[in-house]
Enzyme design. Structure first.
Site, short mmCIF file in Angstrom:
data_model
loop_
_atom_site.label_atom_id
_atom_site.label_comp_id
_atom_site.label_asym_id
_atom_site.label_seq_id
_atom_site.Cartn_x
_atom_site.Cartn_y
_atom_site.Cartn_z
N TYR A 96 -21.38 3.94 -3.73
CA TYR A 96 -20.60 2.82 -4.25
C TYR A 96 -21.48 1.94 -5.13
CZ TYR A 96 -17.56 4.28 -0.37
OH TYR A 96 -16.80 5.00 0.52
N HIS A 163 -21.64 11.92 3.45
CA HIS A 163 -20.43 11.51 2.69
C HIS A 163 -19.54 12.71 2.38
CE1 HIS A 163 -19.21 8.09 -0.30
NE2 HIS A 163 -18.16 8.64 0.25
N PRO A 243 -6.53 3.37 4.56
CA PRO A 243 -5.48 3.18 5.58
C PRO A 243 -4.23 2.49 5.06
CG PRO A 243 -7.26 1.60 5.90
CD PRO A 243 -7.72 2.55 4.83
N ARG A 246 -4.65 2.98 -0.43
CA ARG A 246 -5.26 2.39 -1.63
C ARG A 246 -4.41 1.28 -2.23
NH1 ARG A 246 -8.47 7.55 -4.05
NH2 ARG A 246 -7.68 9.11 -2.62
N GLY A 247 -3.69 0.59 -1.39
CA GLY A 247 -2.91 -0.57 -1.83
C GLY A 247 -1.41 -0.34 -1.78
N PHE A 248 -0.95 0.90 -1.83
CA PHE A 248 0.48 1.20 -1.89
C PHE A 248 1.23 0.59 -0.68
CE2 PHE A 248 4.20 3.88 -1.07
CZ PHE A 248 4.80 3.91 -2.33
N1 LIG Z 1 -15.37 8.51 3.10
C1 LIG Z 1 -14.82 8.53 1.92
O1 LIG Z 1 -14.83 9.52 1.21
C2 LIG Z 1 -14.16 7.28 1.42
C3 LIG Z 1 -13.33 7.33 0.28
C4 LIG Z 1 -12.74 6.14 -0.15
C5 LIG Z 1 -12.97 4.96 0.54
N2 LIG Z 1 -13.80 4.94 1.63
C6 LIG Z 1 -14.06 3.70 2.39
O2 LIG Z 1 -12.85 3.27 2.99
C7 LIG Z 1 -12.54 1.94 2.61
C8 LIG Z 1 -11.03 1.76 2.54
O3 LIG Z 1 -10.42 2.72 1.69
P1 LIG Z 1 -9.85 2.38 0.25
O4 LIG Z 1 -10.45 1.08 -0.20
O5 LIG Z 1 -10.00 3.57 -0.58
O6 LIG Z 1 -8.28 2.21 0.47
P2 LIG Z 1 -7.37 1.14 1.24
O7 LIG Z 1 -8.15 0.38 2.22
O8 LIG Z 1 -6.17 1.87 1.70
O9 LIG Z 1 -6.87 0.21 0.04
C9 LIG Z 1 -7.69 -0.69 -0.62
C10 LIG Z 1 -6.85 -1.42 -1.66
O10 LIG Z 1 -5.77 -2.09 -0.99
C11 LIG Z 1 -5.76 -3.47 -1.30
N3 LIG Z 1 -5.48 -4.19 -0.05
C12 LIG Z 1 -6.10 -4.07 1.15
N4 LIG Z 1 -5.52 -4.89 2.05
C13 LIG Z 1 -4.54 -5.54 1.39
C14 LIG Z 1 -3.58 -6.52 1.78
N5 LIG Z 1 -3.50 -6.98 3.02
N6 LIG Z 1 -2.68 -6.95 0.84
C15 LIG Z 1 -2.72 -6.46 -0.44
N7 LIG Z 1 -3.61 -5.55 -0.86
C16 LIG Z 1 -4.50 -5.09 0.05
C17 LIG Z 1 -7.12 -3.81 -1.86
O11 LIG Z 1 -6.98 -4.73 -2.92
P3 LIG Z 1 -7.59 -6.24 -2.82
O12 LIG Z 1 -9.04 -6.12 -3.14
O13 LIG Z 1 -6.79 -6.96 -3.84
O14 LIG Z 1 -7.33 -6.71 -1.42
C18 LIG Z 1 -7.64 -2.48 -2.40
O15 LIG Z 1 -7.37 -2.33 -3.78
C19 LIG Z 1 -13.29 1.75 1.29
O16 LIG Z 1 -13.53 0.39 0.99
C20 LIG Z 1 -14.55 2.54 1.55
O17 LIG Z 1 -15.48 1.74 2.28
C21 LIG Z 1 -14.37 6.10 2.07
#
Ligand SMILES: NC(=O)c1ccc[n+]([C@@H]2O[C@H](COP(=O)([O-])OP(=O)(O)OC[C@H]3O[C@@H](n4cnc5c(N)ncnc54)[C@H](OP(=O)(O)O)[C@@H]3O)[C@@H](O)[C@H]2O)c1
Length: 365
Positions: A96, A163, A243, A246-248
């Site tokens: 990252y 990773h 979870p 990704r915002g959906f």
């Molecule tokens: N192991 C892997 O391969 C892998 C891959 C991807 C991610 N990850 C890790 O997993 C974490 C979470 O996954 P992710 O970030 O991909 O997806 P996510 O948590 O499903 O979604 C993140 C997105 O949702 C928005 N969001 C979160 N909570 C919200 C709320 N209460 N209301 C409105 N919008 C909200 C955030 O925007 P805002 O900033 O506007 O809140 C962000 O753009 C990452 O940060 C990373 O550390 C790991």
């Protein structure tokens, strides 16, 4: 979430999620074991590690995955503010930024190091700041760990994930490298990300695996196909990334949302125009159930994940403290057995577009 909403669902006399999560609630098999160590309130056990039941994904704070890169000082304040609101489990990775995300997390947590659990990931090769592919060779991993410790401003990483599995390197060799880092006191626990049940077992035979981190949400449920139960059988925690899809599921998009070719979302299969339009039915379902329980769709989506197994700890990613607060509100939400069954029935009626094929859970992504 406002105070009235909080009070309204706390007053309800639901059976506790923790109790229910061991019962047969879903299509997940019931073979999974339940950890014997009882975590404190608001916490969960992943393997032997006690962490807040909801962690914080820090990825988009620097790398511009879902948003332009943010100001680092402002993001440090979000990380610290998350700790003040009960988060003790922070997720970052060498990838990252690359590199800068670990610096933000390290700066933010250095004064409270012993009170938090830092999880990071390695296993990629870089040419300067450009990722050039996977590298799971022991000598590379050990060298990478030195840089991670430096950037994280610590002398140990609590949970270090591979990773992605390097197809050129037997998993036993990569696991052996982490084993050495654990013996040297530089790492406490080992994790793997996006991997198959078979690889989990092979790695676990060399070095006990504490957590598997893979995508899991109401929309992307492919890991219910064996991976989550393998974790339960081996006493491994399961950490869903993405979870809120990704915002959906946090209600950030609608059927009119479109992404330019240079956006990260453009390459995500459930963000094509057809998939978004089709999958709105699931967001509607999460909204309806959220209304019924006095919570937001994001809270419902996270609470549902927590209700699937006691060893599941989602790490929603956000750049905003108000979203941290909202997401942490999911910890207080409980479900009855009947509610979970009813919801699962409604969920399975929705034919989703853009999700992974079931057999992909049996391969390393
Ligand atoms: N192991 C892997 O391969 C892998 C891959 C991807 C991610 N990850 C890790 O997993 C974490 C979470 O996954 P992710 O970030 O991909 O997806 P996510 O948590 O499903 O979604 C993140 C997105 O949702 C928005 N969001 C979160 N909570 C919200 C709320 N209460 N209301 C409105 N919008 C909200 C955030 O925007 P805002 O900033 O506007 O809140 C962000 O753009 C990452 O940060 C990373 O550390 C790991």
């Amino acid at each position: 979430m406002n105070d009235n909403k909080k009070k309204s669902f706390k007053r309800r006399d639901f059976i506790s999620t923790a109790t229910l999560a061991g019962l047969s609630l879903s299509t997940l098999s019931t073979k999974a074991s339940i950890p014997t160590t009882k975590p404190s309130s608001g916490k969960r056990m992943i393997g032997e590690l006690e962490v807040s039941a909801i962690g914080l994904g820090c990825m988009s704070m620097t790398s511009g995955h879902y948003n332009p890169p943010r100001n680092h000082k402002a993001m440090e304040a979000v990380v610290k503010g998350a700790f003040d609101r009960g988060v003790t489990f922070f997720d970052t990775a060498e990838y990252y930024g690359p590199f800068t995300n670990e610096e933000v997390v390290g700066n933010a947590l250095k004064d409270i190091r012993k009170q938090v659990i830092i999880a990071s990931k390695f296993g990629f090769q870089f040419d300067g700041n450009r990722p050039t592919g996977r590298n799971g060779r022991p000598e590379h991993l050990k060298k990478a760990a030195e840089g991670m410790l430096r950037r994280l401003k610590t002398d140990y990483i609590d949970l270090l994930y591979l990773h992605r599995v390097d197809p050129e390197v037997p998993i036993e060799e990569s696991a052996g490298a982490v084993s050495d880092l654990i013996k040297e006191g530089k790492v406490r626990y080992f994790g793997i990300s996006e991997t198959s049940p078979e690889t989990i077992k092979k790695a676990h035979a060399v070095q006990k695996v504490t957590a598997v981190q893979s995508e899991y949400s109401l929309i992307e449920r492919v890991h219910e196909n064996q991976v989550i139960d393998t974790c339960g059988e081996l006493g491994i925690g399961f950490v869903p990334w993405g979870p809120v899809t990704r915002g959906f599921l946090a209600d950030k998009f609608n059927e009119y949302s479109r992404f330019s070719d240079d956006s990260r979302f453009a390459s995500v299969s459930y963000y094509t125009p057809e998939a978004i339009a089709n999958n709105m039915a699931l967001l509607d379902l999460a909204r309806d159930w959220g209304l019924r329980k006095g919570i937001t769709p994001a809270q419902f989506s996270l609470a549902w994940l927590l209700a699937q197994r006691p060893y599941i700890v989602p790490i929603p990613g956000t750049t905003k403290l108000q979203h941290v607060e909202e997401n942490m509100g999911a910890i207080d939400v409980n479900f009855t057995v009947v509610e979970l069954k009813e919801f699962r029935t409604e969920l399975e009626k929705i034919k989703l577009v853009g999700v992974r094929e079931p057999e992909s859970a049996l391969t390393n992504k």
